[in-house]
Each structure stands twice: as C-alpha cells, then as structure tokens.
Design an enzyme around this catalytic site. Structure first.
Site, PDB file in Angstrom:
ATOM      1  N   HIS A 134      -7.255  -2.070   5.559  1.00 41.63           N
ATOM      2  CA  HIS A 134      -6.437  -0.919   6.367  1.00 41.63           C
ATOM      3  C   HIS A 134      -7.196   0.236   6.088  1.00 41.63           C
ATOM      4  O   HIS A 134      -8.108   0.413   5.322  1.00 41.63           O
ATOM      5  CB  HIS A 134      -4.983  -0.830   5.753  1.00 41.63           C
ATOM      6  CG  HIS A 134      -3.890  -0.267   6.620  1.00 41.63           C
ATOM      7  ND1 HIS A 134      -4.026  -0.066   8.005  1.00 41.63           N
ATOM      8  CD2 HIS A 134      -2.814   0.462   6.226  1.00 41.63           C
ATOM      9  CE1 HIS A 134      -3.013   0.519   8.318  1.00 41.63           C
ATOM     10  NE2 HIS A 134      -2.351   1.038   7.354  1.00 41.63           N
ATOM     11  N   ASP A 144      -0.179  -4.112   6.016  1.00 41.26           N
ATOM     12  CA  ASP A 144      -0.910  -3.668   7.115  1.00 41.26           C
ATOM     13  C   ASP A 144      -2.263  -4.356   6.992  1.00 41.26           C
ATOM     14  O   ASP A 144      -3.036  -3.954   5.835  1.00 41.26           O
ATOM     15  CB  ASP A 144      -0.670  -2.552   7.565  1.00 41.26           C
ATOM     16  CG  ASP A 144       0.571  -1.826   7.907  1.00 41.26           C
ATOM     17  OD1 ASP A 144       1.468  -2.559   7.649  1.00 41.26           O
ATOM     18  OD2 ASP A 144       0.786  -0.663   8.172  1.00 41.26           O
ATOM     19  N   ASP A 176       5.738   4.358   5.248  1.00 35.36           N
ATOM     20  CA  ASP A 176       6.690   3.472   5.803  1.00 35.36           C
ATOM     21  C   ASP A 176       6.701   2.076   4.780  1.00 35.36           C
ATOM     22  O   ASP A 176       7.620   0.939   5.283  1.00 35.36           O
ATOM     23  CB  ASP A 176       6.162   2.911   7.357  1.00 35.36           C
ATOM     24  CG  ASP A 176       4.792   2.514   7.483  1.00 35.36           C
ATOM     25  OD1 ASP A 176       4.085   3.158   6.423  1.00 35.36           O
ATOM     26  OD2 ASP A 176       4.720   1.805   8.372  1.00 35.36           O
ATOM     27  N   HIS A 177       5.815   1.969   3.883  1.00 36.48           N
ATOM     28  CA  HIS A 177       5.983   0.607   2.931  1.00 36.48           C
ATOM     29  C   HIS A 177       6.557   1.002   1.397  1.00 36.48           C
ATOM     30  O   HIS A 177       6.584   0.397   0.752  1.00 36.48           O
ATOM     31  CB  HIS A 177       4.613  -0.052   2.917  1.00 36.48           C
ATOM     32  CG  HIS A 177       4.347  -0.435   4.364  1.00 36.48           C
ATOM     33  ND1 HIS A 177       4.419  -2.007   4.685  1.00 36.48           N
ATOM     34  CD2 HIS A 177       3.837   0.026   5.413  1.00 36.48           C
ATOM     35  CE1 HIS A 177       3.946  -2.041   5.938  1.00 36.48           C
ATOM     36  NE2 HIS A 177       3.588  -0.758   6.450  1.00 36.48           N
ATOM     37  N   HIS A 202       0.861  -1.094  -0.158  1.00 32.68           N
ATOM     38  CA  HIS A 202      -0.013  -0.028   0.028  1.00 32.68           C
ATOM     39  C   HIS A 202       1.002   1.347   0.185  1.00 32.68           C
ATOM     40  O   HIS A 202       2.113   1.103   0.048  1.00 32.68           O
ATOM     41  CB  HIS A 202      -1.016  -0.315   1.161  1.00 32.68           C
ATOM     42  CG  HIS A 202      -0.277   0.029   2.632  1.00 32.68           C
ATOM     43  ND1 HIS A 202       0.564  -0.889   3.025  1.00 32.68           N
ATOM     44  CD2 HIS A 202      -0.500   0.986   3.603  1.00 32.68           C
ATOM     45  CE1 HIS A 202       1.040  -0.597   4.283  1.00 32.68           C
ATOM     46  NE2 HIS A 202       0.422   0.566   4.718  1.00 32.68           N
ATOM     47  N   HIS A 246       6.076  -5.377  12.337  1.00 32.60           N
ATOM     48  CA  HIS A 246       5.653  -4.165  12.178  1.00 32.60           C
ATOM     49  C   HIS A 246       5.290  -3.548  13.462  1.00 32.60           C
ATOM     50  O   HIS A 246       4.252  -2.932  13.644  1.00 32.60           O
ATOM     51  CB  HIS A 246       4.461  -4.170  11.174  1.00 32.60           C
ATOM     52  CG  HIS A 246       4.088  -2.943  10.758  1.00 32.60           C
ATOM     53  ND1 HIS A 246       2.676  -2.079  11.205  1.00 32.60           N
ATOM     54  CD2 HIS A 246       4.230  -2.318   9.661  1.00 32.60           C
ATOM     55  CE1 HIS A 246       2.785  -1.016  10.725  1.00 32.60           C
ATOM     56  NE2 HIS A 246       3.448  -0.861   9.527  1.00 32.60           N
ATOM     57  N   HIS A 267       1.297   3.846   2.145  1.00 36.09           N
ATOM     58  CA  HIS A 267       1.811   4.324   3.272  1.00 36.09           C
ATOM     59  C   HIS A 267       3.271   4.712   3.107  1.00 36.09           C
ATOM     60  O   HIS A 267       3.854   3.466   2.672  1.00 36.09           O
ATOM     61  CB  HIS A 267       1.272   3.848   4.442  1.00 36.09           C
ATOM     62  CG  HIS A 267      -0.052   4.302   4.668  1.00 36.09           C
ATOM     63  ND1 HIS A 267      -1.067   3.458   5.735  1.00 36.09           N
ATOM     64  CD2 HIS A 267      -0.967   5.283   4.480  1.00 36.09           C
ATOM     65  CE1 HIS A 267      -2.159   4.229   5.702  1.00 36.09           C
ATOM     66  NE2 HIS A 267      -2.445   5.341   4.988  1.00 36.09           N
TER      67      HIS A 267
END
Length: 305
Positions: free
Chosen positions: A142, A213, A66-67, A62, A271, A64
């Site tokens: 998510h 996530d 941090d990914h 996805h 995570h 976001h």
C-alpha cells in the site's frame, strides 16, 4: 460454531451517516480479536453487541486514519471502564509512540498495561500463538507499510470412535483423555491397540485471512492458500483500474483473482470507495471470476461451522 466474523465497518476514506471505516470482530476457536479500528469502532461495538471485555488482542493493518483513528478513543474508554487485563496491540512500527502520545496529551488514565507488538518485516511471520489459535502476518503493498493477518485454528483433539472402543471392555473412561491426545492403548495382555483404531480425525482447522489495504499482490497466494474465509479489499470496480493502481488499492476483479488462485472457500469484498452508491455491483463483478463471493456490509455476520 468455530469461526464468526462481524463487520463493524467496511467503507474507505471518511465516515458518513451509513458508511463506517474498517473494523471487524473475529471469534475463532473461543478466541476474540478486533481487526482494525477506524473512527467510530466502539460505537459499532456497542450497536452490534460486541463484548468489550472479551477483547485482549487488537490487530491494526496500517496507520491510515480509516483503519486506526478509533484506537485511542477505544483505549481511553477501556480506562474509564477500569479495565485491568493487559491489552496486546499489534501494528506497524510507530503505533506505540503515536498512541501513547495522544493518551498522554489528553491525560487519559488507564490501570491496564498496553503491550505493543510493533511490526516491520516484509516477510510473513508468526506474531501470536496460544493453544487455540495462531496469527501470521500477510505482507501487503500500500502507500504505507501494511500487513494483513491470517488467523488459523490449532488442530483440535482427535474424536473418540465409541463404536470401536466398545469392542475393548478393558478400556475405561479414564483412558479417554489419553486416547484423544493420540496415545495408543496397551491392554493387560500386552496387545497394543492403535490410536487410529480408537479415534476419528478431528475437523479441519478453520482459517480467516484479512487483506486490507493493498494493490493486487499475487505473491500472497501461498500464504492464504485454501483458507475458509478471505476478506480482500475491493475499493474500486474494474472501470477504475487506473485509479486503483495509482492509489495502491485493488479492484473487485483483482480480489476475485486472488481468491481463485488461492482456492479459498469464500471471498468477502469490502473497503468500497464512496463514489459507488450500489455496492452490489462489487459482488456482481467479482462473481465473473470467483463464484462464491459476498459483500461486506455494516453489521453483517459471516459464520463457518
């Protein structure tokens, strides 16, 4: 060794000195995949000796940060390294526009072709397949559109049963490839020797499921049933179940429930929220529900023979 997973990063939110956001390097049946690309991924790739040139497929769960925020930097570096092979990038709809805009604005030049496979379905679908591996999406829940990924080996050729083959002097080495491919042997007398007599079953195809996530989503269980290795996010311990529900994340207990219901061979949790200083608590808590559990740690390698 058919399946080897290297954890490049396994923490949530912002990077810290010893905490890197999500990224994993998967080697399965002679194929090499990068899964998620949080900030600092290419540094981690160098530190843990992940071959840049081996990766032709990147899977982003996805958008976001941090990914995903390490992807533009990684692609830019590939350009500097004069990569020429195509790079296939799988991720949510919008990933192409966001990535190409950044590369354009920064005037990053690349000779290689970036092939984007944008995803939007809420149903599990086959998105990659060759003669070695298949990859399916695992629809997650998510705050934004998110997919996990299921990587499965293709079934290997049957093994030769040399003891039984030796009982038929007429069978030549030249016949071995056909036998491994599942064909019967017809002797000069006309007798048909069944392939089942001449071969042994191949090893069970190995599989790895990546789920990050997501909130607790038990309807993914049929998709990941009986996988050899499951990575499932566990951002919070059970004491923060309310926060997990609010932010659409999972607790270690919920990850363990998924593993147990899916009858997976091994669970890896990761995570972690930065509020926890002792990540061993995640393993301890998950183990109350599912015994064969381990914790993701930066640089840690998980192998399945």
């Amino acid at each position: 060794m058919s399946l080897r997973l290297t954890i490049l990063g396994c923490h949530s939110a912002t990077p810290r000195i010893n905490a890197f956001p999500t990224s994993q390097y998967l080697e399965i049946n002679s194929r090499n995949f990068l899964i998620d690309c949080g900030e600092g991924t290419q540094r981690q790739m160098r530190k843990y000796k992940v071959g840049f040139s081996k990766i032709d497929h990147i899977f982003i769960s996805h958008l976001h940060g941090d990914h995903y925020y390490g992807l533009v930097g990684l692609l830019s570096t590939y350009g500097i390294l004069s990569r020429e092979k195509d790079m296939h990038i799988f991720g949510p709809k919008g990933i192409k526009k966001a990535t190409m805009q950044m590369l354009k604005i920064s005037e990053s030049h690349a000779k290689f072709n970036m092939v984007f496979h944008e995803l939007s379905s809420n149903e599990s679908e086959l998105i990659f397949e060759d003669d070695k591996v298949s990859v399916r999406t695992i629809p997650l829940k998510h705050r934004v559109y998110t997919n996990g990924y299921l990587f499965t080996e293709k079934e290997k050729p049957r093994k030769l049963n040399m003891l039984n083959i030796s009982g038929y002097p007429e069978i030549d080495r030249a016949d071995y490839l056909n036998i491994k491919a599942g064909k019967d042997v017809v002797l000069s007398s006309g007798e048909i020797v069944s392939n089942l007599e001449l071969t042994l079953n191949p090893p069970k195809p190995l599989s790895f499921a990546f789920c990050s996530d997501t909130c607790y989503k038990p309807d993914i269980v049929p998709i990941i049933k009986n996988v050899d290795l499951l990575y499932h996010e566990a951002t919070f311990l059970d004491d923060r179940q309310g926060l997990a529900k609010k932010t659409k994340h999972s607790t270690s207990i919920e990850a363990a429930k998924i593993a147990k219901e899916a009858n997976v061979s091994k669970l890896i949790v990761g995570h972690y929220s930065g509020r926890y200083k002792d990540i061993s608590l995640f393993k301890k808590e998950a183990a109350t529900v599912f015994e064969n559990v381990d914790i993701a740690e930066t640089g840690k390698v998980f192998s399945v023979d």
